[in-house]
Design a protein around this motif. Structure first.
Motif, short mmCIF file in Angstrom:
data_model
loop_
_atom_site.label_atom_id
_atom_site.label_comp_id
_atom_site.label_asym_id
_atom_site.label_seq_id
_atom_site.Cartn_x
_atom_site.Cartn_y
_atom_site.Cartn_z
N LEU A 148 -2.17 5.89 -4.01
CA LEU A 148 -3.49 5.72 -3.43
C LEU A 148 -3.94 4.27 -3.51
O LEU A 148 -4.42 3.69 -2.51
N VAL A 149 -3.78 3.65 -4.68
CA VAL A 149 -4.20 2.26 -4.86
C VAL A 149 -3.40 1.34 -3.95
O VAL A 149 -3.96 0.42 -3.32
N ALA A 150 -2.10 1.56 -3.84
CA ALA A 150 -1.27 0.72 -2.97
C ALA A 150 -1.73 0.81 -1.52
O ALA A 150 -1.81 -0.20 -0.82
N LEU A 151 -2.04 2.03 -1.07
CA LEU A 151 -2.52 2.20 0.29
C LEU A 151 -3.88 1.54 0.49
O LEU A 151 -4.11 0.86 1.50
N LEU A 152 -4.77 1.71 -0.46
CA LEU A 152 -6.10 1.12 -0.35
C LEU A 152 -6.06 -0.39 -0.36
O LEU A 152 -6.85 -1.05 0.35
N ARG A 153 -5.17 -0.97 -1.12
CA ARG A 153 -5.09 -2.44 -1.18
C ARG A 153 -4.71 -3.02 0.17
O ARG A 153 -5.11 -4.13 0.50
N ARG A 154 -3.94 -2.27 0.93
CA ARG A 154 -3.52 -2.75 2.25
C ARG A 154 -4.56 -2.48 3.33
O ARG A 154 -4.48 -3.07 4.41
N ALA A 155 -5.50 -1.59 3.05
CA ALA A 155 -6.47 -1.20 4.09
C ALA A 155 -7.86 -1.07 3.48
O ALA A 155 -8.36 0.03 3.27
N PRO A 156 -8.51 -2.20 3.17
CA PRO A 156 -9.83 -2.17 2.53
C PRO A 156 -10.92 -1.80 3.53
O PRO A 156 -10.71 -1.82 4.74
N PRO A 157 -12.11 -1.46 3.03
CA PRO A 157 -13.24 -1.27 3.92
C PRO A 157 -13.55 -2.55 4.68
O PRO A 157 -13.17 -3.65 4.25
N VAL A 158 -14.25 -2.43 5.77
CA VAL A 158 -14.61 -3.59 6.59
C VAL A 158 -15.39 -4.59 5.74
O VAL A 158 -16.32 -4.23 5.01
N GLY A 159 -14.96 -5.85 5.80
CA GLY A 159 -15.66 -6.92 5.09
C GLY A 159 -15.13 -7.23 3.72
O GLY A 159 -15.58 -8.20 3.09
N LEU A 160 -14.18 -6.44 3.22
CA LEU A 160 -13.60 -6.71 1.90
C LEU A 160 -12.16 -7.20 2.04
O LEU A 160 -11.45 -6.76 2.95
N PRO A 161 -11.73 -8.10 1.15
CA PRO A 161 -10.37 -8.66 1.26
C PRO A 161 -9.32 -7.65 0.84
O PRO A 161 -9.58 -6.77 0.03
N GLN A 162 -8.13 -7.80 1.36
CA GLN A 162 -7.02 -6.96 0.94
C GLN A 162 -6.69 -7.21 -0.53
O GLN A 162 -6.93 -8.28 -1.07
N GLY A 163 -6.11 -6.19 -1.17
CA GLY A 163 -5.60 -6.34 -2.52
C GLY A 163 -6.64 -6.31 -3.61
O GLY A 163 -6.78 -5.29 -4.31
N GLU A 164 -7.40 -7.37 -3.74
CA GLU A 164 -8.24 -7.55 -4.92
C GLU A 164 -9.48 -6.66 -4.94
O GLU A 164 -10.16 -6.57 -5.96
N TRP A 165 -9.76 -5.95 -3.86
CA TRP A 165 -10.98 -5.14 -3.82
C TRP A 165 -10.86 -3.85 -4.64
O TRP A 165 -11.87 -3.23 -4.97
#
Length: 229
Positions: free
Chosen positions: A40-57
């Motif tokens: 789940l975390v790996a998928l979320l890091r690649r596809a953040p909510p609009v306006g947030l950077p990849q990975g670190e969010w």
């Protein structure tokens, strides 16, 4: 919720107005909590909510870092029950979740658990200010006994992994063998200590906001490890 993508969408929806959200994943030993959380975390890091950077969010903070060290378990006479609720620093875990939810520090360090050593390692996981979602997982997130009762109020949602007993036991035996137990010792531990803990965790299922079904947990399995690597 029948796919990992649907779970990811629900996790993203927890982040509102720029505030940090905490998502917990609970379940019996061997139920697939770590596998689900990592994928789940790996998928979320690649596809953040609009306006947030990849990975670190998004950050991942497992509960296992709050295992008591073996030297302390020996002092307390609890090493033969390692993994039971009273073999963790539940108050410390609750305090960490409180700091993460308050979101007042540039970085919060969490401990990790080193499987090869079977020991917690302090200060291993940095959660920095950009992290708007923190995913945590462990057996006792929904437990209402002692200091564990302080955990659930600090989490915005908790999901429960409902893997069937046959697959759960198979995975647990394989895990114990992978980390050094012979087959008979692994089976004895799984059917003894692990099962007592599983029976306790099962009583908390009804408190979850979402139950992740057996079919989804089996479909994830280790098939999606490429998301992590």
């Amino acid at each position: 919720m029948t796919t990992l993508d649907e779970l990811a969408n629900r996790a993203r929806s927890l982040v509102r107005g720029g505030h940090r959200a905490l998502l917990g994943i609970a379940g019996e030993p061997g139920s697939g909590k770590t596998t689900l959380a990592e994928n789940l975390v790996a998928l979320l890091r690649r596809a953040p909510p609009v306006g947030l950077p990849q990975g670190e969010w998004v950050a991942y903070v497992p509960m296992d870092g709050f295992h008591l060290a073996d030297v302390e378990l020996d002092r307390l006479g609890r090493r033969d029950r390692k993994g039971a609720p009273d073999t963790f620093d539940a108050a410390g875990y609750a305090a960490l979740l409180g700091r993460l939810r308050q979101d007042e520090e540039d970085v919060v360090y969490a401990p990790a658990f080193e499987r090869d050593l079977e020991q917690p390692i302090a200060g291993s996981i940095p959660v920095e200010r950009p992290a708007r979602l923190v995913v945590t997982e462990g057996n006792y997130l929904l437990l209402e006994q002692g200091d564990w009762a302080r955990v659930r109020p600090r989490l915005h949602e908790v999901w429960y992994c409902d893997l069937g007993a046959d697959e759960r036991v198979r995975r647990l035996v394989a895990r114990h063998e992978r980390f050094g137990k012979d087959h008979d010792a692994a089976v004895a531990w799984v059917l003894g200590t692990d099962q007592r803990n599983a029976d306790l965790v099962a009583t908390t299922r009804a408190r979850a906001d979402l139950v992740v079904p057996d079919t989804l947990l089996r479909s994830i399995g280790y098939r999606d490890r490429a998301l992590i690597d």
